[in-house]
Write an enzyme that holds these catalytic residues in place. Structure first.
Site, PDB file in Angstrom:
ATOM      1  N   LEU A 124       0.842  -1.196   0.000  1.00 26.48           N
ATOM      2  CA  LEU A 124       0.000   0.000   0.000  1.00 26.48           C
ATOM      3  C   LEU A 124       0.885   1.257   0.000  1.00 26.48           C
ATOM      4  CD1 LEU A 124      -2.773   1.377   0.350  1.00 26.48           C
ATOM      5  CD2 LEU A 124      -2.508   1.093   2.811  1.00 26.48           C
ATOM      6  N   GLU A 366       1.450   0.347  10.171  1.00 21.57           N
ATOM      7  CA  GLU A 366      -0.008   0.127  10.073  1.00 21.57           C
ATOM      8  C   GLU A 366      -0.795   1.278  10.699  1.00 21.57           C
ATOM      9  OE1 GLU A 366      -1.752  -3.758  10.176  1.00 21.57           O
ATOM     10  OE2 GLU A 366       0.170  -4.720   9.789  1.00 21.57           O
TER      11      GLU A 366
HETATM   12  C1  LIG Z   1       9.440  -1.826   8.969  1.00 22.01           C
HETATM   13  C2  LIG Z   1       8.228  -1.359   8.229  1.00 22.01           C
HETATM   14  C3  LIG Z   1       7.361  -2.277   7.662  1.00 22.01           C
HETATM   15  C4  LIG Z   1       6.248  -1.838   6.924  1.00 22.01           C
HETATM   16  N1  LIG Z   1       5.447  -2.754   6.283  1.00 22.01           N
HETATM   17  C5  LIG Z   1       4.503  -2.309   5.406  1.00 22.01           C
HETATM   18  C6  LIG Z   1       3.776  -3.225   4.585  1.00 22.01           C
HETATM   19  O1  LIG Z   1       3.956  -4.451   4.663  1.00 22.01           O
HETATM   20  N2  LIG Z   1       2.878  -2.732   3.685  1.00 22.01           N
HETATM   21  C7  LIG Z   1       2.653  -1.385   3.557  1.00 22.01           C
HETATM   22  O2  LIG Z   1       1.836  -0.990   2.721  1.00 22.01           O
HETATM   23  N3  LIG Z   1       3.311  -0.480   4.359  1.00 22.01           N
HETATM   24  C8  LIG Z   1       4.232  -0.924   5.256  1.00 22.01           C
HETATM   25  N4  LIG Z   1       4.919  -0.027   6.042  1.00 22.01           N
HETATM   26  C9  LIG Z   1       4.623   1.399   5.916  1.00 22.01           C
HETATM   27  C10 LIG Z   1       3.967   2.022   7.149  1.00 22.01           C
HETATM   28  O3  LIG Z   1       2.656   1.578   7.283  1.00 22.01           O
HETATM   29  C11 LIG Z   1       4.098   3.530   6.965  1.00 22.01           C
HETATM   30  O4  LIG Z   1       5.466   3.867   7.178  1.00 22.01           O
HETATM   31  C12 LIG Z   1       3.226   4.328   7.921  1.00 22.01           C
HETATM   32  O5  LIG Z   1       1.863   4.130   7.607  1.00 22.01           O
HETATM   33  C13 LIG Z   1       3.530   5.843   7.874  1.00 22.01           C
HETATM   34  O6  LIG Z   1       3.567   6.307   6.566  1.00 22.01           O
HETATM   35  P1  LIG Z   1       4.849   7.155   6.084  1.00 22.01           P
HETATM   36  O7  LIG Z   1       6.064   6.414   6.444  1.00 22.01           O
HETATM   37  O8  LIG Z   1       4.650   7.491   4.652  1.00 22.01           O
HETATM   38  O9  LIG Z   1       4.803   8.473   6.947  1.00 22.01           O
HETATM   39  P2  LIG Z   1       4.058   9.840   6.547  1.00 22.01           P
HETATM   40  O10 LIG Z   1       2.690   9.538   6.075  1.00 22.01           O
HETATM   41  O11 LIG Z   1       4.954  10.618   5.660  1.00 22.01           O
HETATM   42  O12 LIG Z   1       3.960  10.550   7.961  1.00 22.01           O
HETATM   43  C14 LIG Z   1       5.061  11.288   8.513  1.00 22.01           C
HETATM   44  C15 LIG Z   1       4.622  11.892   9.852  1.00 22.01           C
HETATM   45  O13 LIG Z   1       3.566  12.824   9.625  1.00 22.01           O
HETATM   46  C16 LIG Z   1       2.432  12.492  10.423  1.00 22.01           C
HETATM   47  N5  LIG Z   1       1.198  12.870   9.719  1.00 22.01           N
HETATM   48  C17 LIG Z   1       0.832  12.582   8.449  1.00 22.01           C
HETATM   49  N6  LIG Z   1      -0.377  13.101   8.181  1.00 22.01           N
HETATM   50  C18 LIG Z   1      -0.792  13.738   9.306  1.00 22.01           C
HETATM   51  C19 LIG Z   1      -1.954  14.490   9.668  1.00 22.01           C
HETATM   52  N7  LIG Z   1      -2.967  14.668   8.814  1.00 22.01           N
HETATM   53  N8  LIG Z   1      -2.036  14.986  10.917  1.00 22.01           N
HETATM   54  C20 LIG Z   1      -1.033  14.804  11.805  1.00 22.01           C
HETATM   55  N9  LIG Z   1       0.098  14.108  11.531  1.00 22.01           N
HETATM   56  C21 LIG Z   1       0.222  13.590  10.292  1.00 22.01           C
HETATM   57  C22 LIG Z   1       2.537  10.989  10.633  1.00 22.01           C
HETATM   58  O14 LIG Z   1       1.798  10.571  11.775  1.00 22.01           O
HETATM   59  C23 LIG Z   1       4.052  10.836  10.811  1.00 22.01           C
HETATM   60  O15 LIG Z   1       4.403  11.157  12.133  1.00 22.01           O
HETATM   61  C24 LIG Z   1       5.997  -0.448   6.808  1.00 22.01           C
HETATM   62  C25 LIG Z   1       6.856   0.476   7.431  1.00 22.01           C
HETATM   63  C26 LIG Z   1       7.963   0.039   8.103  1.00 22.01           C
HETATM   64  C27 LIG Z   1       8.892   1.067   8.681  1.00 22.01           C
END
Ligand SMILES: Cc1cc2nc3c(=O)[nH]c(=O)nc-3n(C[C@H](O)[C@H](O)[C@H](O)COP(=O)(O)OP(=O)(O)OC[C@H]3O[C@@H](n4cnc5c(N)ncnc54)[C@H](O)[C@@H]3O)c2cc1C
Length: 385
Positions: A124, A366
């Site tokens: 995703l 997640e």
């Molecule tokens: C080890 C690992 C395994 C993973 N496995 C999977 C997987 O199998 N499949 C998959 O699809 N994904 C996976 N992920 C992705 C994970 O779900 C995402 O990293 C997570 O959802 C956050 O998204 P992002 O990293 O893009 O952060 P961003 O969306 O860029 O967020 C950055 C910061 O901004 C904050 N933020 C964003 N929007 C808002 C808002 N509107 N209001 C306040 N704060 C906000 C967030 O809370 C965060 O603190 C994995 C991640 C890791 C690190």
């Protein structure tokens, strides 16, 4: 706390013994070498852990999602990489195929996923955004004759590049809806499909035995029938998948929090300072009492969310509460446990150092803790004020 019935308790004890006798002796070395635990995965497959909530006709154990959660908790008491490997394979890999797949897709994939012969993954998140889906989504799938042609990149995908990865569910933009928003669908992409590449493993802060990779799709072609469920249902599918997954991640977090209590209780009886075991001192006792309180309340929160889910009641708020409380408990307990271990807490030789590194992702993966607060506020009617 609700009393576990005999079946749940038997499962819990079996997994507890497996984690103690099979995982604990080898995981520290594997973690330092950042090796995927193939032999442990093979044994968990033989035990049926990858098929716990899936019916027997697909090779599953015919249990329920709570059985999966209990398993994740017991595994994470000893190691989170092993636990997340099961969580992602079942909750993100197999469950969407079971819930949304056609009879043919279920028959093709589920027996191999439930046996652990193959691992499933769910793509995703993209480099441009994990929280803001669909805003940050760029991956597209275009129907060309009888094939989907997929282009784009996915970031941080668990279980996506192991030797036994079988299939990745890829969320992609498949068009534009009548209201002008992106139409999103999920497409099943088998490992080894030309145009689908899993990059080399990320170098991570924690979860070092779990497989996490960036995926790229370059004119990757799969048959039209690889569409999971209905076209345009991808957004609804991953919202449901993530709601359930939050309970599973909460259970994993409780396991890590409990592991910190277990390790600390052992250590404070042995370690001497100023003529007493350090557990003699009230400052240490209070730390452990606080750790126990956090673990207990987080466990109640995920049991409650799972109970509502299994009863067919709305559980979005309860799942978000459980994920938030349990992620905090894991983080706080990991910090306290490493403090109790002093300098040894900073050494890889002891599990608490690994717990410390593994805890942070529980406030991110997640759905971040901010996302959980957003969901809870929305469920309280506070959005759009
Ligand atoms: C080890 C690992 C395994 C993973 N496995 C999977 C997987 O199998 N499949 C998959 O699809 N994904 C996976 N992920 C992705 C994970 O779900 C995402 O990293 C997570 O959802 C956050 O998204 P992002 O990293 O893009 O952060 P961003 O969306 O860029 O967020 C950055 C910061 O901004 C904050 N933020 C964003 N929007 C808002 C808002 N509107 N209001 C306040 N704060 C906000 C967030 O809370 C965060 O603190 C994995 C991640 C890791 C690190």
């Amino acid at each position: 706390m609700p009393k576990l019935n005999e079946d749940y308790e038997d499962l819990r004890k079996t997994v507890e013994a497996f984690a103690r006798d099979v995982v604990a002796p080898v995981i520290g070395d594997l973690y330092q070498r950042e090796e995927f635990p193939y032999d442990i995965v093979r044994q968990m497959g033989a035990m049926g852990l990858f098929g716990l909530p899936i019916p027997e006709e697909y090779g599953g154990m015919g249990g329920d999602y709570f059985a999966l959660c209990l398993t994740l908790e017991e595994l994470a008491r000893v190691d989170s990489s092993v636990s997340i490997t099961v969580e992602a394979a079942v909750s993100l890999g197999a469950m969407p195929i079971y819930r949304f797949g056609t009879a043919e897709q279920r028959a093709e994939w589920l027996p191999r996923l439930t046996s652990g012969e193959m691992l499933g993954a769910f793509g995703l998140t993209e480099p441009g955004g994990g929280t803001d889906v669909p805003g940050g989504m760029r991956t597209t799938a275009v129907l060309d004759g009888n094939e989907w042609v997929i282009n784009g990149t996915k970031a941080f995908i668990t279980n996506s590049g192991t030797d036994i990865t079988g299939v990745v569910g890829v969320a992609a933009i498949t068009g534009e809806r009548a209201d002008g928003k992106k139409e999103i669908s999920t497409i099943l992409v088998p490992a080894g499909t030309p145009g689908f590449t899993a990059s080399k493993k990320y170098s991570k802060v924690g979860w070092n035995c779990s497989d996490t990779r960036e995926l790229s799709f370059d004119n990757c072609r799969v048959p039209a029938e690889n569409l999971l469920g209905e076209r345009g249902r991808g957004y609804a599918q991953f919202l449901q998948t993530l709601d359930e997954g939050r309970i599973a991640i909460a259970a994993l977090s409780v396991g890590l929090a409990q592991g910190c209590v277990d390790e600390s209780l052992r250590y404070v009886r042995e370690r001497q300072a100023f003529g007493h075991p350090i557990g003699h001192y009230q400052a240490i006792q209070f730390k452990i009492a606080d750790m126990e309180v956090r673990t207990h309340t987080a466990r109640l929160a995920y049991y409650h969310a799972a109970e509502k889910m299994l009863a067919g009641e709305p559980f979005k708020k309860e799942a978000a509460i459980a994920k938030l409380v349990a992620g905090d408990a894991a983080m706080d307990n990991a910090r306290d446990a490493t403090q109790i271990f002093g300098g040894y807490g900073f050494m890889n030789e002891y599990p608490v150092g690994r717990f410390y590194r593994d805890a942070k992702i529980l406030e991110i993966g997640e759905g971040t803790s901010e996302v959980q607060r957003m969901l809870i506020a929305r469920e309280l009617g506070l959005s759009g004020l």
